[in-house]
Design an enzyme around this catalytic site. Structure first.
Site, PDB file in Angstrom:
ATOM      1  N   TYR A  65       0.845  -1.216   0.000  1.00 37.84           N
ATOM      2  CA  TYR A  65       0.000   0.000   0.000  1.00 37.84           C
ATOM      3  C   TYR A  65       0.872   1.255   0.000  1.00 37.84           C
ATOM      4  O   TYR A  65       0.643   2.184  -0.779  1.00 37.84           O
ATOM      5  CB  TYR A  65      -0.890  -0.064   1.238  1.00 37.84           C
ATOM      6  CG  TYR A  65      -1.741   1.160   1.498  1.00 37.84           C
ATOM      7  CD1 TYR A  65      -2.946   1.352   0.814  1.00 37.84           C
ATOM      8  CD2 TYR A  65      -1.368   2.106   2.449  1.00 37.84           C
ATOM      9  CE1 TYR A  65      -3.740   2.460   1.071  1.00 37.84           C
ATOM     10  CE2 TYR A  65      -2.159   3.218   2.715  1.00 37.84           C
ATOM     11  CZ  TYR A  65      -3.351   3.380   2.020  1.00 37.84           C
ATOM     12  OH  TYR A  65      -4.131   4.489   2.287  1.00 37.84           O
TER      13      TYR A  65
ATOM     14  N   LYS B 197       1.021   4.143  -2.795  1.00 37.77           N
ATOM     15  CA  LYS B 197       0.724   5.546  -2.485  1.00 37.77           C
ATOM     16  C   LYS B 197       1.916   6.439  -2.849  1.00 37.77           C
ATOM     17  O   LYS B 197       1.736   7.586  -3.245  1.00 37.77           O
ATOM     18  CB  LYS B 197       0.347   5.685  -1.004  1.00 37.77           C
ATOM     19  CG  LYS B 197      -0.970   5.001  -0.654  1.00 37.77           C
ATOM     20  CD  LYS B 197      -2.107   5.643  -1.420  1.00 37.77           C
ATOM     21  CE  LYS B 197      -3.459   5.056  -1.114  1.00 37.77           C
ATOM     22  NZ  LYS B 197      -4.532   5.639  -1.931  1.00 37.77           N
TER      23      LYS B 197
HETATM   24  N1  LIG Z   1      -9.033   6.541   6.156  1.00 37.49           N
HETATM   25  C1  LIG Z   1      -7.789   6.920   6.300  1.00 37.49           C
HETATM   26  O1  LIG Z   1      -7.308   7.181   7.428  1.00 37.49           O
HETATM   27  C2  LIG Z   1      -6.897   7.059   5.103  1.00 37.49           C
HETATM   28  C3  LIG Z   1      -5.557   7.445   5.336  1.00 37.49           C
HETATM   29  C4  LIG Z   1      -4.732   7.626   4.252  1.00 37.49           C
HETATM   30  C5  LIG Z   1      -5.218   7.457   2.971  1.00 37.49           C
HETATM   31  N2  LIG Z   1      -6.502   7.067   2.767  1.00 37.49           N
HETATM   32  C6  LIG Z   1      -6.930   6.902   1.383  1.00 37.49           C
HETATM   33  O2  LIG Z   1      -8.179   7.530   1.212  1.00 37.49           O
HETATM   34  C7  LIG Z   1      -8.912   6.886   0.174  1.00 37.49           C
HETATM   35  C8  LIG Z   1     -10.300   6.547   0.689  1.00 37.49           C
HETATM   36  O3  LIG Z   1     -10.158   5.614   1.736  1.00 37.49           O
HETATM   37  P1  LIG Z   1     -11.250   5.378   2.865  1.00 37.49           P
HETATM   38  O4  LIG Z   1     -10.517   5.343   4.141  1.00 37.49           O
HETATM   39  O5  LIG Z   1     -12.386   6.309   2.671  1.00 37.49           O
HETATM   40  O6  LIG Z   1     -11.646   3.876   2.509  1.00 37.49           O
HETATM   41  P2  LIG Z   1     -13.056   3.153   2.266  1.00 37.49           P
HETATM   42  O7  LIG Z   1     -14.042   3.598   3.272  1.00 37.49           O
HETATM   43  O8  LIG Z   1     -12.741   1.699   2.182  1.00 37.49           O
HETATM   44  O9  LIG Z   1     -13.457   3.681   0.830  1.00 37.49           O
HETATM   45  C9  LIG Z   1     -12.766   3.202  -0.292  1.00 37.49           C
HETATM   46  C10 LIG Z   1     -13.621   3.376  -1.512  1.00 37.49           C
HETATM   47  O10 LIG Z   1     -12.912   2.843  -2.639  1.00 37.49           O
HETATM   48  C11 LIG Z   1     -13.805   1.995  -3.339  1.00 37.49           C
HETATM   49  N3  LIG Z   1     -13.103   0.948  -4.075  1.00 37.49           N
HETATM   50  C12 LIG Z   1     -12.269  -0.009  -3.602  1.00 37.49           C
HETATM   51  N4  LIG Z   1     -11.846  -0.796  -4.595  1.00 37.49           N
HETATM   52  C13 LIG Z   1     -12.437  -0.342  -5.731  1.00 37.49           C
HETATM   53  C14 LIG Z   1     -12.407  -0.746  -7.075  1.00 37.49           C
HETATM   54  N5  LIG Z   1     -11.707  -1.814  -7.486  1.00 37.49           N
HETATM   55  N6  LIG Z   1     -13.140  -0.046  -7.989  1.00 37.49           N
HETATM   56  C15 LIG Z   1     -13.859   1.023  -7.602  1.00 37.49           C
HETATM   57  N7  LIG Z   1     -13.941   1.452  -6.337  1.00 37.49           N
HETATM   58  C16 LIG Z   1     -13.236   0.776  -5.412  1.00 37.49           C
HETATM   59  C17 LIG Z   1     -14.692   1.401  -2.267  1.00 37.49           C
HETATM   60  O11 LIG Z   1     -15.853   0.860  -2.887  1.00 37.49           O
HETATM   61  P3  LIG Z   1     -16.728  -0.310  -2.223  1.00 37.49           P
HETATM   62  O12 LIG Z   1     -17.777   0.410  -1.451  1.00 37.49           O
HETATM   63  O13 LIG Z   1     -17.273  -1.057  -3.388  1.00 37.49           O
HETATM   64  O14 LIG Z   1     -15.802  -1.134  -1.383  1.00 37.49           O
HETATM   65  C18 LIG Z   1     -14.959   2.640  -1.433  1.00 37.49           C
HETATM   66  O15 LIG Z   1     -15.953   3.443  -2.015  1.00 37.49           O
HETATM   67  C19 LIG Z   1      -8.083   5.668  -0.231  1.00 37.49           C
HETATM   68  O16 LIG Z   1      -7.330   5.969  -1.382  1.00 37.49           O
HETATM   69  C20 LIG Z   1      -7.180   5.461   0.957  1.00 37.49           C
HETATM   70  O17 LIG Z   1      -5.983   4.823   0.594  1.00 37.49           O
HETATM   71  C21 LIG Z   1      -7.331   6.870   3.815  1.00 37.49           C
END
Ligand SMILES: NC(=O)c1ccc[n+]([C@@H]2O[C@H](COP(=O)([O-])OP(=O)(O)OC[C@H]3O[C@@H](n4cnc5c(N)ncnc54)[C@H](OP(=O)(O)O)[C@@H]3O)[C@@H](O)[C@H]2O)c1
Length: 336
Positions: free
Chosen positions: A202, A206
């Site tokens: 990951y 990133k």
């Molecule tokens: N939360 C944090 O603390 C954090 C920190 C650093 C970076 N991020 C980054 O922020 C972004 C959002 O993360 P989040 O925490 O909000 O995660 P999340 O709640 O798991 O949301 C991820 C989203 O990506 C979608 N997704 C996953 N695989 C996919 C695919 N193959 N095709 C299309 N859509 C897909 C998921 O869809 P489904 O509903 O179908 O699963 C969901 O809508 C990510 O890039 C993550 O790496 C998050």
């Protein structure tokens, strides 16, 4: 202590900056109402069914944009559409179905979208995954790389003509502070060597997003498309809970809300400042360094190799964009 100094101390302390503590301190003096209206603009957010993508989509809808929610499942996308429309009071919210880990699905979606769309002002590449085990996408590409890097690369390239037609336009890539810990491995982008470790795969993906952001920015800076990467800090989302359960339990009281994590995404899409600059890595509305450790720096050759492999694996043929090396220095075009 000046605001900038306190901000840097929070950033380097990691826990201080990435949690809701950092957000609360830094956001004093910010106001969502300061952001201009996005009426008449079209914004697309990938991964808009949950977490940060859902919160960002709602933020853009509140600013009056036409919002496209991209998701891999129609039913979840429709649920998100209803929620965003209800909570924002903006009915101009639409869904598109596309599995970002599958280049055929990305191509099909982009073809249909570009055939009917008048414009696209902001593309937010937010969807991301952190699988615990090494799995393959429908095309046989490792899932972390396929979803976080290759899918967004292909989607960006296919939507580029539309973005350029809508210039000044913006692309926002949602990366992670985890990328600070890793150097890109262009000889092993799909983690085929050694034991697979989800957080390492990951962090490398990133890191790749940030490098590609800089490369897209150079290529597009004279074409009115600004490209930025950001990291949200640590936010309480379904993705974080599922991918890093122990980390989630330990940090939960300090985690940001999805809206706090998504704040900089919405700001990058709407505020004036990110329209005047390009190729930067942001957190809490300020540009941040892209390296904190001496051993994570990549060479120019590795950057070019990353680009070439992404183009080859996604099957995209580059035309008419200027490479990093060829772009002369000079002022950027002004942007709305
Ligand atoms: N939360 C944090 O603390 C954090 C920190 C650093 C970076 N991020 C980054 O922020 C972004 C959002 O993360 P989040 O925490 O909000 O995660 P999340 O709640 O798991 O949301 C991820 C989203 O990506 C979608 N997704 C996953 N695989 C996919 C695919 N193959 N095709 C299309 N859509 C897909 C998921 O869809 P489904 O509903 O179908 O699963 C969901 O809508 C990510 O890039 C993550 O790496 C998050």
């Amino acid at each position: 202590m000046t605001g900038a100094l306190l901000d840097s101390i929070l950033d380097r302390s990691v826990v201080g900056g990435y949690t809701n503590v950092g957000y609360r301190i830094r956001s004093r003096g910010w106001s969502r109402s300061e952001l201009p209206s996005l009426g008449g603009r079209v914004v697309m957010v990938t991964g808009a069914t949950s977490g940060l993508g859902l919160a960002a989509a709602e933020g853009f809808a509140r600013l009056g944009a036409t919002v496209w929610l991209l998701a891999r499942h129609q039913a979840r996308a429709e649920q998100a559409r209803i929620r965003v429309a209800e909570r924002s009071g903006n009915q101009d919210v639409h869904v598109g179905v596309c599995d970002l880990s599958d280049p055929r699905s990305v191509r099909l979606f982009a073809e249909r979208f570009t055939a009917q769309a008048r414009r696209l002002d902001v593309l937010v590449n937010n969807a991301g995954v952190l699988p615990a085990r090494r799995t393959l996408s429908p095309d046989g590409i490792e899932t972390t790389f396929a979803t976080n890097v290759l899918g967004p690369f292909l989607l960006t390239s296919l939507l580029l003509p539309l973005l350029e037609r809508s210039a000044p336009a913006r692309i926002i890539n949602v990366s992670s502070g985890g990328m600070y810990t890793r150097r890109i491995r262009v000889d092993d982008l799909q983690c085929e060597r050694g034991d697979f470790d989800g957080p390492t795969a990951y962090a490398r993906a990133k890191r790749a997003q940030v490098i590609l952001t800089e490369m897209w920015a150079k290529r597009l800076q004279r074409r009115g498309v600004m490209v930025h990467a950001m990291h949200p800090g640590w936010a309480d989302t379904p993705g974080l809970k599922a991918s890093l359960p122990l980390f989630y339990r330990l940090t939960r009281p300090l985690l940001r809300t999805p809206e706090q994590g998504a704040d900089t995404i919405v700001w990058l899409g709407a505020a004036e400042e990110p329209g005047r600059r390009t190729g930067l890595f942001w957190h809490d509305r300020r540009p941040r360094p892209t390296h904190l450790l001496p051993w994570t720096h990549e060479t120019q050759q590795e950057r070019e190799q990353l680009w070439t492999q992404c183009a080859q694996l996604s099957g995209w043929r580059e035309a008419n964009t200027t490479s990093e090396k060829e772009e002369p220095d000079g002022p950027l075009p002004s942007s709305a």
